[in-house]
Design an enzyme around this catalytic site. Structure first.
Site, PDB file in Angstrom:
ATOM      1  N   GLU A   1      -2.773 -38.534   2.416  1.00 59.24           N
ATOM      2  CA  GLU A   1      -3.533 -39.074   1.300  1.00 59.24           C
ATOM      3  C   GLU A   1      -4.551 -40.099   1.801  1.00 59.24           C
ATOM      4  O   GLU A   1      -4.483 -40.557   2.929  1.00 59.24           O
ATOM      5  CB  GLU A   1      -2.615 -39.744   0.271  1.00 59.24           C
ATOM      6  CG  GLU A   1      -1.547 -38.843  -0.299  1.00 59.24           C
ATOM      7  CD  GLU A   1      -0.267 -38.843   0.516  1.00 59.24           C
ATOM      8  OE1 GLU A   1       0.807 -38.853  -0.094  1.00 59.24           O
ATOM      9  OE2 GLU A   1      -0.334 -38.836   1.766  1.00 59.24           O
TER      10      GLU A   1
ATOM     11  N   CYS B   1       1.104 -39.665   3.855  1.00 59.80           N
ATOM     12  CA  CYS B   1       1.129 -38.452   4.690  1.00 59.80           C
ATOM     13  C   CYS B   1      -0.271 -38.003   5.062  1.00 59.80           C
ATOM     14  O   CYS B   1      -0.683 -38.061   6.219  1.00 59.80           O
ATOM     15  CB  CYS B   1       1.836 -37.323   3.932  1.00 59.80           C
ATOM     16  SG  CYS B   1       3.562 -37.096   4.352  1.00 59.80           S
TER      17      CYS B   1
END
Length: 827
Positions: A467, A465
């Site tokens: 990260e 997402c």
């Protein structure tokens, strides 16, 4: 609705919103897409079948070697399918969109999932009778007692009340949505490979390295004999496996060429055959070979393991650029041909659909969520700007070829060229939510603070997402937990209980509200409830770390990882020498809780406008008949408006978690950092929470990520950025990703002036050292029209969480969540 985004304008065209002009030069990729796109994906059972058959035969051997042998068996037997017109080959299923079953993860639930998958509302899959029979009769029986979730659940039962906090049922299938472990529906966190190594060296070279290491082992060392040798044998086996798989595609391409009557396609198939005979065994020599080698690694990794969020594409504009530049300069490659090759790759990406067979996975990742992040921009390992011609070409593709794949991410830093920033803004204005933005000015400093060498930190890739990963430095893979922060607040109001679950005690008994005489009394009660949730999140992580090493291995990822090869350890084993283990947990409902706490502090303790009795009565009645009270609650200072009153509370809420991590992370054995990345869990977790003191009604979605609650951020996007900055504890190293959604109308960013304003907003985001930012550029009226007439808007793409998806493939709840996000007309 006077101004439309480019995407909204396309919706006047039928089908995917593509007109004849857009098809010019892209006839190939649209032909592939239209044969299967937006048709319900099917499951492919072959990987599960061949993987299971091999695992049955190798019990007792070292897990990583068993896994490599199983992958070789898959490579030798899985069907090889080459689509008509495709230039990039390698699939894990037949024609169209498909998902893969991973019985080592969800085998205990497999029989039930064969019944549920075709019928469920969220992300359904087609299942044939024959595939269901094979899954139920041949695959599931072996895995019923061997799956991770069964083992994890058993161990969790021995950890006090940990199992009760996590699950409603004895088997661990149905979460409470209080503290929810994600390790139950994925084998690992998101990951990104060192694709450059695979492309530039090839697997023959990696195999030779392993053979040399075996020759150098100490014949008298028990460690070398029992641990290092089997590991290296596994690496050799996986190198053989991916080469076998690739060469089977070469055979298939030649076979198809023999039957092909179209001379042009015959030549393409013969070229594909030659490429597959060369890569990924040997180093790539051309741009086409480099892209094909990348996809073989990426797709074989999907067959190897259910990586959370799907394995990412890494810094593609960096590792592919030398091949692109060389051939462009030599006149052997045109920009148009490079685009065609890349877009064939995007289509291949789009046809693999991550399948979450366990129900909680579908709840948390609806809309066929995907995060095969492709990173462009940023800086070189030496700290110089890394933008190049391929960065611009990829942005051009994203504007001209409207597809929700790949998940494009752009790295921004203080010296990002203005031209590149403008191209990013123009792409964002197109309206499909791409690219999402990552801020080097925050990310790199955090990675260095955790012990990363600066060159590794500068070379990070977006993965998942919001990260990031350092491919040859990070070594931590265990899924994390989502903490329902709004449930912690409700437990203060109900003495440790949730209305949804009646009199069952899930939290701490912090006493009656009448006993909380001061704001500090209330704050300490909230802190105590939050501490209990954090304690259980840490417990879940510790148990998952202990259990999963017996269930998962990843030889392909390991052979491509410098540290795994040096230490002769699989990536999923603990404590690889030189590795950095960055674990985390998420707060869900941050904005909801901050606004609720601000309302309680101001209206009850300071201004004394309402009493706890009035508040509880309003909540118990879901504000029916208590409209005046609700209006008061909603009219207090809210997070997202650059209001110090609310933002200071937000900072204090964050500090509760950071201090807890400071004190107890070492007991888990690795970094435990706070994130705000809910994916779509804020909807599922909101369903168990009663009405909240910010005026939110019972069962509705919580706020998402680090974004403000819907509709309360009334002072514009710069105020939202300012609140995010004010609420961050910059002095802590326990911080991680903060997902921030922003919604603008097309009118707000129209024309050259709109681009300039958007550039300025992004520069402000960069200057304030915020982690992440992403946009929806769309009119609310368009979303409402798409709800009413989905067939007309099947090609409409929206930014959901850390991914974009087709709006009409989302549940009505998630559609409404996106519609209700604050939309700004001005900046």
């Amino acid at each position: 609705m006077s101004v439309l985004s480019l995407q909204e304008e396309r919706m006047a065209n039928p089908g995917l919103g593509i007109d004849a002009e857009m098809r010019k030069g892209r006839e190939r990729v649209y032909k592939i897409l239209e044969d299967s796109h937006l048709i319900k994906p099917h499951i492919n059972i072959e990987r599960a079948l061949y993987f299971t058959r091999s695992m049955k035969e190798t019990e007792g051997e070292m897990l990583v070697l068993r896994w490599a042998k199983a992958m070789k068996h898959v490579a030798e037997n899985i069907s090889v399918h080459i689509e008509d017109d495709q230039l990039i080959v390698g699939r894990g299923g037949g024609k169209g969109r498909y998902g893969i079953i991973f019985p080592e993860l969800d085998g205990a639930f497999l029989a039930k999932s064969m019944e549920i998958l075709p019928k469920r509302e969220k992300s359904p899959f087609t299942v044939t009778e024959e595939d269901a029979r094979i899954a139920i009769e041949e695959i599931a029986p072996y895995w019923e007692k061997h799956t991770f979730i069964t083992h994890y659940n058993q161990v969790l039962k021995g950890a006090g009340e940990a199992q009760k906090i996590a699950f409603l049922d004895e088997k661990g299938y149905q979460p409470t949505y209080i503290v929810s472990p994600t390790s139950c529906w994925r084998a690992s966190l998101q990951w990104v490979h060192d694709y450059g190594k695979a492309i530039k060296r090839g697997f023959k070279s990696l195999k030779e390295e392993c053979l040399e290491k075996i020759e150098a082992l100490d014949p008298n060392s028990i460690t070398d004999l029992t641990e290092k040798r089997p590991f290296l044998e596994a690496m050799i086996t996986i190198c053989d496996a991916i080469v076998i798989w690739a060469k089977r595609h070469a055979v298939q391409a030649r076979s198809l060429a023999e039957k092909e009557e179209n001379p042009a396609r015959k030549n393409e198939l013969l070229e594909i055959a030659g490429i597959c005979e060369r890569v990924p065994e040997y180093p790539a020599q051309t741009f086409h070979e480099a892209v094909q080698a990348q996809w073989f690694v990426s797709m074989f990794s999907r067959l190897e393991l259910k990586v959370g969020g799907v394995v990412s594409n890494g810094r593609m504009d960096q590792y592919l650029y030398p091949f692109y530049e060389k051939e462009i300069n030599e006149g052997r490659l045109t920009e148009e041909k490079a685009l065609e090759i890349l877009e064939c790759l995007w289509v291949a990406n789009s046809q693999y659909i991550e399948l979450n067979a366990v129900p909680m996975g579908a709840d948390f990742t609806e809309g066929y969520a995907h995060w095969e992040a492709l990173t462009i921009g940023g800086q070189t390992p030496e700290g110089q700007d890394s933008t190049n011609d391929l960065s611009y070409l990829i942005l051009k593709s994203k504007r001209e070829f409207p597809l929700s794949y790949p998940d494009l991410a752009a790295r921004i830093h203080s010296r990002t060229p203005e031209r590149f920033l403008s191209e990013i803004s123009e792409t964002i204005k197109e309206g499909s939510g791409y690219p999402k933005l990552m801020n080097d000015e925050d990310v790199i400093n955090i990675l260095i603070s955790k012990g990363a060498p600066p060159s590794d930190a500068y070379d990070y890739a977006v993965s998942g997402c919001t990260e990031v990963r350092m491919p040859n430095r990070e070594t931590y893979m265990t899924g994390h937990s989502w903490i329902n922060l709004a449930a912690a607040l409700e437990m203060v109001l109900n003495n440790g209980r949730l209305k949804t679950y009646g009199d069952t005690l899930y939290g701490e008994e912090t006493g009656a509200l009448s006993e909380l005489k001061t704001w500090d009394d209330f704050w300490q009660a909230f802190k105590k409830q939050t501490h209990k949730m954090l304690r259980h999140a840490f417990t879940q992580q510790k148990v998952a770390d202990q259990v999963r090493v017996e269930h998962f291995a990843q030889p392909l990822a390991s052979v491509l990882h410098d540290l795994c090869m040096e230490d002769c350890k699989d990536l999923h084993q603990p404590k690889i020498k030189g590795g950095i283990d960055i674990g985390f947990y998420d707060f869900v409902g941050y904005g909801t809780v901050v606004d609720s706490l601000a309302a309680i502090k101001k209206l009850i303790y300071e201004d004394k406008e309402i009493t706890f009795g009035e508040l509880v009565s309003a909540i118990d009645n879901n504000f029916e008949g208590h409209e005046v009270t609700r209006a008061k609650l909603m009219n207090t200072p809210c997070y997202g408006n650059n209001e110090p009153y609310a933002d200071s509370i937000a900072k204090d809420v964050e500090k509760i978690a950071l201090d807890f991590s400071d004190k107890y992370a070492h007991e888990v054995g690795h970094h435990m950092d706070l994130r705000y990345v809910p994916v779509t869990s804020h909807i599922a977790l909101g369903k168990i929470v009663a009405a909240t003191p910010d005026g939110r009604k019972a069962g509705t979605a919580l706020s998402d990520g680090a974004s403000p609650s819907h509709g309360v951020d009334v002072k514009g996007p710069t105020a939202v950025l300012a609140s995010n900055a004010a609420s961050k504890n910059y002095n802590s190293t326990r911080r991680a990703s903060r997902l921030l959604n922003t919604k603008l109308t097309p009118k707000c960013v129209a024309g050259p002036e709109g681009t300039r304003k958007l550039n300025s907003l992004i520069r402000s985001f960069c200057d304030q050292k915020l982690w992440h930012l992403q946009f929806n550029i769309i009119n609310k009226e368009t979303l409402l029209a798409a709800q009413k007439d989905p067939d007309k808007y099947r090609g409409l793409i929206v930014r959901v969480a850390g991914y974009s998806a087709y709006f009409t493939e989302l549940s009505p709840e998630l559609q409404s969540d996106i519609i209700n996000r604050t939309s700004f007309d001005t900046m």
